[in-house]
Write a protein that holds these residues in place. Structure first.
Motif, PDB file in Angstrom:
ATOM      1  N   PRO A 109     -44.840 -11.748  36.185  1.00  0.00           N
ATOM      2  CA  PRO A 109     -43.584 -12.226  36.779  1.00  0.00           C
ATOM      3  C   PRO A 109     -43.607 -12.051  38.297  1.00  0.00           C
ATOM      4  O   PRO A 109     -44.216 -11.114  38.815  1.00  0.00           O
ATOM      5  CB  PRO A 109     -42.523 -11.320  36.147  1.00  0.00           C
ATOM      6  N   GLU A 110     -42.947 -12.961  38.977  1.00  0.00           N
ATOM      7  CA  GLU A 110     -42.893 -12.929  40.443  1.00  0.00           C
ATOM      8  C   GLU A 110     -42.423 -11.562  40.935  1.00  0.00           C
ATOM      9  O   GLU A 110     -41.485 -10.983  40.397  1.00  0.00           O
ATOM     10  CB  GLU A 110     -41.950 -14.014  40.946  1.00  0.00           C
ATOM     11  N   GLY A 111     -43.121 -11.033  41.956  1.00  0.00           N
ATOM     12  CA  GLY A 111     -42.745  -9.760  42.554  1.00  0.00           C
ATOM     13  C   GLY A 111     -43.366  -8.541  41.900  1.00  0.00           C
ATOM     14  O   GLY A 111     -43.211  -7.430  42.393  1.00  0.00           O
ATOM     15  N   THR A 112     -44.094  -8.728  40.785  1.00  0.00           N
ATOM     16  CA  THR A 112     -44.706  -7.593  40.093  1.00  0.00           C
ATOM     17  C   THR A 112     -45.770  -6.925  40.955  1.00  0.00           C
ATOM     18  O   THR A 112     -45.891  -5.699  40.946  1.00  0.00           O
ATOM     19  CB  THR A 112     -45.340  -8.055  38.754  1.00  0.00           C
ATOM     20  N   TYR A 113     -46.525  -7.730  41.663  1.00  0.00           N
ATOM     21  CA  TYR A 113     -47.630  -7.208  42.475  1.00  0.00           C
ATOM     22  C   TYR A 113     -47.436  -7.663  43.929  1.00  0.00           C
ATOM     23  O   TYR A 113     -48.024  -8.665  44.359  1.00  0.00           O
ATOM     24  CB  TYR A 113     -48.973  -7.721  41.942  1.00  0.00           C
ATOM     25  N   PRO A 114     -46.636  -6.928  44.699  1.00  0.00           N
ATOM     26  CA  PRO A 114     -46.335  -7.374  46.070  1.00  0.00           C
ATOM     27  C   PRO A 114     -47.566  -7.430  46.983  1.00  0.00           C
ATOM     28  O   PRO A 114     -47.593  -8.228  47.910  1.00  0.00           O
ATOM     29  CB  PRO A 114     -45.317  -6.348  46.572  1.00  0.00           C
ATOM     30  N   ASN A 115     -48.585  -6.612  46.711  1.00  0.00           N
ATOM     31  CA  ASN A 115     -49.803  -6.634  47.539  1.00  0.00           C
ATOM     32  C   ASN A 115     -50.934  -7.415  46.885  1.00  0.00           C
ATOM     33  O   ASN A 115     -52.106  -7.212  47.211  1.00  0.00           O
ATOM     34  CB  ASN A 115     -50.255  -5.201  47.853  1.00  0.00           C
ATOM     35  N   GLY A 116     -50.598  -8.260  45.921  1.00  0.00           N
ATOM     36  CA  GLY A 116     -51.574  -9.150  45.306  1.00  0.00           C
ATOM     37  C   GLY A 116     -52.610  -8.443  44.459  1.00  0.00           C
ATOM     38  O   GLY A 116     -52.316  -7.485  43.737  1.00  0.00           O
ATOM     39  N   ILE A 117     -53.831  -8.924  44.568  1.00  0.00           N
ATOM     40  CA  ILE A 117     -54.954  -8.460  43.745  1.00  0.00           C
ATOM     41  C   ILE A 117     -55.154  -6.950  43.841  1.00  0.00           C
ATOM     42  O   ILE A 117     -55.499  -6.310  42.852  1.00  0.00           O
ATOM     43  CB  ILE A 117     -56.254  -9.204  44.145  1.00  0.00           C
ATOM     44  N   ARG A 118     -54.943  -6.384  45.020  1.00  0.00           N
ATOM     45  CA  ARG A 118     -55.113  -4.921  45.168  1.00  0.00           C
ATOM     46  C   ARG A 118     -54.196  -4.164  44.224  1.00  0.00           C
ATOM     47  O   ARG A 118     -54.609  -3.199  43.584  1.00  0.00           O
ATOM     48  CB  ARG A 118     -54.858  -4.494  46.609  1.00  0.00           C
ATOM     49  N   LYS A 123     -53.247  -0.963  39.238  1.00  0.00           N
ATOM     50  CA  LYS A 123     -52.515  -0.768  37.989  1.00  0.00           C
ATOM     51  C   LYS A 123     -53.453  -0.868  36.786  1.00  0.00           C
ATOM     52  O   LYS A 123     -53.370  -0.066  35.856  1.00  0.00           O
ATOM     53  CB  LYS A 123     -51.395  -1.797  37.849  1.00  0.00           C
ATOM     54  N   LEU A 124     -54.358  -1.820  36.815  1.00  0.00           N
ATOM     55  CA  LEU A 124     -55.306  -2.004  35.708  1.00  0.00           C
ATOM     56  C   LEU A 124     -56.168  -0.757  35.531  1.00  0.00           C
ATOM     57  O   LEU A 124     -56.359  -0.281  34.408  1.00  0.00           O
ATOM     58  CB  LEU A 124     -56.177  -3.234  35.959  1.00  0.00           C
ATOM     59  N   MET A 125     -56.684  -0.209  36.634  1.00  0.00           N
ATOM     60  CA  MET A 125     -57.522   0.991  36.556  1.00  0.00           C
ATOM     61  C   MET A 125     -56.719   2.184  36.044  1.00  0.00           C
ATOM     62  O   MET A 125     -57.210   2.959  35.224  1.00  0.00           O
ATOM     63  CB  MET A 125     -58.133   1.325  37.917  1.00  0.00           C
ATOM     64  N   LYS A 126     -55.488   2.316  36.511  1.00  0.00           N
ATOM     65  CA  LYS A 126     -54.651   3.452  36.128  1.00  0.00           C
ATOM     66  C   LYS A 126     -54.233   3.383  34.659  1.00  0.00           C
ATOM     67  O   LYS A 126     -54.298   4.378  33.945  1.00  0.00           O
ATOM     68  CB  LYS A 126     -53.407   3.490  37.024  1.00  0.00           C
ATOM     69  N   VAL A 127     -53.831   2.197  34.211  1.00  0.00           N
ATOM     70  CA  VAL A 127     -53.279   2.051  32.867  1.00  0.00           C
ATOM     71  C   VAL A 127     -54.356   1.809  31.808  1.00  0.00           C
ATOM     72  O   VAL A 127     -54.324   2.409  30.737  1.00  0.00           O
ATOM     73  CB  VAL A 127     -52.236   0.905  32.836  1.00  0.00           C
ATOM     74  N   GLU A 128     -55.326   0.954  32.101  1.00  0.00           N
ATOM     75  CA  GLU A 128     -56.295   0.542  31.077  1.00  0.00           C
ATOM     76  C   GLU A 128     -57.725   1.003  31.334  1.00  0.00           C
ATOM     77  O   GLU A 128     -58.544   1.004  30.428  1.00  0.00           O
ATOM     78  CB  GLU A 128     -56.279  -0.983  30.928  1.00  0.00           C
ATOM     79  N   GLY A 129     -58.056   1.307  32.562  1.00  0.00           N
ATOM     80  CA  GLY A 129     -59.403   1.753  32.890  1.00  0.00           C
ATOM     81  C   GLY A 129     -60.360   0.592  33.149  1.00  0.00           C
ATOM     82  O   GLY A 129     -60.018  -0.575  32.956  1.00  0.00           O
ATOM     83  N   PRO A 130     -61.584   0.917  33.584  1.00  0.00           N
ATOM     84  CA  PRO A 130     -62.561  -0.104  33.973  1.00  0.00           C
ATOM     85  C   PRO A 130     -62.927  -1.097  32.862  1.00  0.00           C
ATOM     86  O   PRO A 130     -63.239  -2.252  33.147  1.00  0.00           O
ATOM     87  CB  PRO A 130     -63.797   0.713  34.384  1.00  0.00           C
ATOM     88  N   ALA A 131     -62.885  -0.674  31.612  1.00  0.00           N
ATOM     89  CA  ALA A 131     -63.241  -1.586  30.511  1.00  0.00           C
ATOM     90  C   ALA A 131     -62.323  -2.805  30.451  1.00  0.00           C
ATOM     91  O   ALA A 131     -62.713  -3.863  29.951  1.00  0.00           O
ATOM     92  CB  ALA A 131     -63.228  -0.847  29.179  1.00  0.00           C
ATOM     93  N   ALA A 132     -61.125  -2.683  30.988  1.00  0.00           N
ATOM     94  CA  ALA A 132     -60.173  -3.797  30.981  1.00  0.00           C
ATOM     95  C   ALA A 132     -60.680  -4.992  31.789  1.00  0.00           C
ATOM     96  O   ALA A 132     -60.271  -6.126  31.549  1.00  0.00           O
ATOM     97  CB  ALA A 132     -58.822  -3.347  31.510  1.00  0.00           C
TER      98      ALA A 132
END
Length: 174
Positions: A109-118, A123-132
């Motif tokens: 959803p719009e505004g979820t990631y204000p700094n884009g890909i970073r 969030k991906l690394m924190k929540v799901e880890g590198p395997a994600a």
């Protein structure tokens, strides 16, 4: 074999693309359905194109050079299948992580990631880890080998046909 010009490469690449669609479409349908079930991610190209495409052609040419004694021999169909299939796999092994990040950004959803890909990456690394970064890779690789093998078989067949036309004098307009 004679050197090919841009038009010949374009024609051979187009024919290779036709072969990719013929072989890859049924597998692509299965891959997309499984990928959506596994990770709810749309697999599209974009962010990953440059390194993945570079690895794609590097892998194909390196394997082709190896099996043809650095271009002294013509590649066999089996050699082309192996080189093309391996190129497809190499493409996705390099391209999958940035593609996953891009897809997550596009589907949020719009505004979820204000700094884009970073922000997506953090969030991906924190929540799901590198395997994600490779979530859903199995169906992608199952499609990659046969589809890309077909692409390069078509490319090499068309190249051989154009060389034949050129050497017989009937195809000098291409």
């Amino acid at each position: 074999m004679s050197e090919m010009g841009p038009i010949q490469y374009f024609i051979c690449g187009g024919f290779g693309g036709i072969c990719t669609v013929v072989v890859g479409h049924p597998l692509d349908t299965i891959k997309v359905n499984i990928a959506l079930l596994v990770s709810s991610i749309c697999y599209t190209l974009g962010l990953s194109d440059i390194p993945a495409s570079g690895m794609y052609f590097l892998t194909y040419e390196a394997i082709k050079d190896y099996i043809t004694n650095n271009g002294k021999d013509s590649p066999s169909i089996l050699g082309t299948i192996c080189a093309g299939g391996a190129a497809g796999i190499a493409n996705w092994l390099i391209g999958m992580p940035p593609d996953v990040l891009k897809s997550r950004l596009q589907t949020a959803p719009e505004g979820t990631y204000p700094n884009g890909i970073r922000d997506v990456f953090k969030k991906l690394m924190k929540v799901e880890g590198p395997a994600a970064l490779y979530k859903g890779i199995t169906p992608v690789l199952l499609r990659a080998f046969p589809a890309n093998a077909a692409c390069f078989v078509g490319f090499e067949l068309c190249k051989t046909f154009l060389n034949y036309l050129s050497s017989s004098g009937g195809g000098s307009t291409v």
